[in-house]
Design an enzyme around this catalytic site. Structure first.
Site, short mmCIF file in Angstrom:
data_model
loop_
_atom_site.label_atom_id
_atom_site.label_comp_id
_atom_site.label_asym_id
_atom_site.label_seq_id
_atom_site.Cartn_x
_atom_site.Cartn_y
_atom_site.Cartn_z
N GLY A 165 -30.40 -95.06 -36.88
CA GLY A 165 -29.62 -95.73 -35.83
C GLY A 165 -29.02 -97.02 -36.35
NE ARG A 208 -31.29 -90.68 -36.20
CZ ARG A 208 -30.83 -91.51 -35.25
NH1 ARG A 208 -29.78 -91.20 -34.54
NH2 ARG A 208 -31.42 -92.65 -35.03
CG ASP A 257 -39.92 -95.90 -36.96
OD1 ASP A 257 -38.78 -95.41 -36.79
OD2 ASP A 257 -40.81 -95.86 -36.11
CB THR A 310 -34.11 -100.79 -35.33
OG1 THR A 310 -34.38 -100.42 -33.97
CG2 THR A 310 -35.34 -101.48 -35.86
CG ASP A 345 -35.21 -99.66 -30.05
OD1 ASP A 345 -34.53 -100.01 -29.08
OD2 ASP A 345 -35.18 -98.50 -30.53
CG ASP A 394 -39.01 -99.87 -32.99
OD1 ASP A 394 -38.40 -100.43 -33.93
OD2 ASP A 394 -38.84 -98.69 -32.70
NE ARG A 425 -35.37 -91.96 -26.06
CZ ARG A 425 -34.40 -92.01 -26.97
NH1 ARG A 425 -34.66 -92.37 -28.20
NH2 ARG A 425 -33.17 -91.68 -26.65
P1 ADP Z 1 -34.36 -94.65 -38.01
O1 ADP Z 1 -34.38 -95.08 -39.44
O2 ADP Z 1 -33.38 -95.45 -37.20
O3 ADP Z 1 -35.76 -94.61 -37.40
P2 ADP Z 1 -34.31 -91.69 -38.16
O4 ADP Z 1 -35.68 -91.52 -37.62
O5 ADP Z 1 -33.24 -90.81 -37.67
O6 ADP Z 1 -33.75 -93.18 -37.95
O7 ADP Z 1 -34.39 -91.53 -39.74
C1 ADP Z 1 -33.24 -91.64 -40.56
C2 ADP Z 1 -33.28 -90.65 -41.67
O8 ADP Z 1 -34.42 -90.89 -42.51
C3 ADP Z 1 -33.43 -89.20 -41.26
O9 ADP Z 1 -32.23 -88.61 -40.86
C4 ADP Z 1 -33.95 -88.56 -42.55
O10 ADP Z 1 -32.90 -88.34 -43.45
C5 ADP Z 1 -34.85 -89.67 -43.10
N1 ADP Z 1 -36.25 -89.39 -42.73
C6 ADP Z 1 -36.88 -89.70 -41.57
N2 ADP Z 1 -38.15 -89.23 -41.57
C7 ADP Z 1 -38.32 -88.58 -42.75
C8 ADP Z 1 -39.40 -87.85 -43.36
N3 ADP Z 1 -40.57 -87.70 -42.74
N4 ADP Z 1 -39.18 -87.31 -44.58
C9 ADP Z 1 -38.01 -87.47 -45.23
N5 ADP Z 1 -36.96 -88.13 -44.71
C10 ADP Z 1 -37.09 -88.69 -43.50
#
Ligand code: ADP
Length: 328
Positions: free
Chosen positions: A15, A76, A107, A130, A132, A134, A176
């Site tokens: 995000g 993503r 995260d 982010t 949030d 968080d 959330r």
């Molecule tokens: P944010 O970083 O804002 O929390 P996401 O949860 O969408 O956003 O995570 C961003 C990207 O990080 C995902 O699209 C993916 O490419 C990578 N990612 C997230 N979790 C994992 C995981 N468990 N293993 C490998 N890549 C991950």
């Protein structure tokens, strides 16, 4: 990968949040200052897998400190969840000579970074971006302050129309799992009630409080509701519930949505991003890895990413009390 870092890759992932551009600028300029090459990696892990890289020098980040969003784009990427996808990303980094990474994200992005580091040993430092707020290990994430200012500005406007019509507005804000935006913006905007994921005060209490507010002569009311509030009702159901049980109120709902992520970053976020970017590059040069840059007691700190992704920063209970007192 051992030895002195020669080329750092910087990317934004997950995000987006205001202040990401200011952080990119800081990383790029820190590299230029410390005479290290810098590559921009477009579209997060997706761009890493595809080799979507562009060399960046001090001048390539002119006039972006004030811009919302991210010039490197975010994405993503499902392929990065697989070993094959991560192998491709590693091969692309090798081919481009990138031997250190700065990830600006949340995260999820940090979780991916840790897995990648464990497999391929590419040094990696995180900057928490982010709205949030968080992430454990930092009092403030990049974009949180800007989002608060955006939400307060909008609620001020909603209050103008609410008081003209003696209305009660339910304003849904992002959050959330954590209620930082709702609680801080709620206090800042003078909300009558604030519903957050961390506390379930119950619907009876909400009705009592709104009844008292009306009887005390208030001409309008604002209830700030975090997305993940624990009443068991979404913001539209809450409106219906209150209208049914307190017909004295004429209720409306406003869902703020993605606008909370946009906009020019606040001065606070720009300064924070500048400080975090410098620290991230310095940490890589010093041979550190798998750490997240944060701010605690106004000092720039480093926390293991493994810890940062495990916990949330807690809401400020004292602020909850302040909020209660303000709605007397
Ligand atoms: P944010 O970083 O804002 O929390 P996401 O949860 O969408 O956003 O995570 C961003 C990207 O990080 C995902 O699209 C993916 O490419 C990578 N990612 C997230 N979790 C994992 C995981 N468990 N293993 C490998 N890549 C991950």
């Amino acid at each position: 990968m051992k030895g002195k870092i020669k080329k750092i890759g910087v990317f934004t992932s997950g995000g987006d949040s205001p202040g990401m551009n200011a952080a990119i600028r800081s990383v790029v300029r820190s590299c230029a200052y410390m005479k290290i090459e810098c590559m921009g990696i477009y579209r997060g892990y997706q761009g890493m897998i595809e080799g979507d890289f562009k060399p960046m020098d001090a001048r390539s980040v002119n006039n972006i400190i004030n811009k919302g969003g991210t010039i490197l784009k975010s994405a993503r990427c499902t392929d990065f969840h697989t070993k094959e996808g991560r192998q491709k990303a590693y091969d692309q980094l090798q081919a481009a000579g990138i031997d250190g990474l700065v990830v600006i994200g949340g995260d999820g992005s940090f979780t991916g970074a840790l897995i990648f580091h464990k497999e391929f040993k590419v040094p990696i430092i995180g900057i928490p971006g982010t709205i949030d707020n968080d992430i454990f290990g930092t009092t403030y994430t990049l974009g949180f302050d800007t989002a608060l200012n955006t939400v307060v500005e909008v609620i001020d406007k909603i209050r103008d129309t609410a008081s003209s019509h003696n209305r009660l507005f339910f304003v849904e804000v992002m959050g959330r799992d954590v209620g930082h935006i709702a609680l801080n913006a709620g206090v800042g905007a003078g909300a009558e009630e604030i519903l957050i994921p961390e506390e379930n005060l119950g619907l009876e209490r909400l009705l009592d409080s709104l009844k008292r507010s009306k009887l005390s002569g208030k001409s309008s009311s604002i209830v700030v509701v975090a997305e993940g509030d624990k009443t068991g009702k979404n913001v539209f159901e809450l409106k219906e519930y209150v209208e049914k049980h307190l017909p004295i109120y004429d209720c409306r709902v406003s869902v703020l949505g993605h606008m909370q992520r946009g906009g020019s970053p606040s001065c606070f976020d720009r300064v924070l991003a500048s400080r975090m970017g410098v620290k991230a590059v310095e940490a890589l040069i010093e041979g550190k890895t798998s750490l997240m840059v944060g701010i605690q007691d106004n000092k720039i700190t480093l926390t293991p990413i493994s810890k940062a992704i495990k916990g949330h920063t807690k809401i400020d209970k004292e602020l909850l009390r302040v909020s209660d007192i303000m709605t007397v």
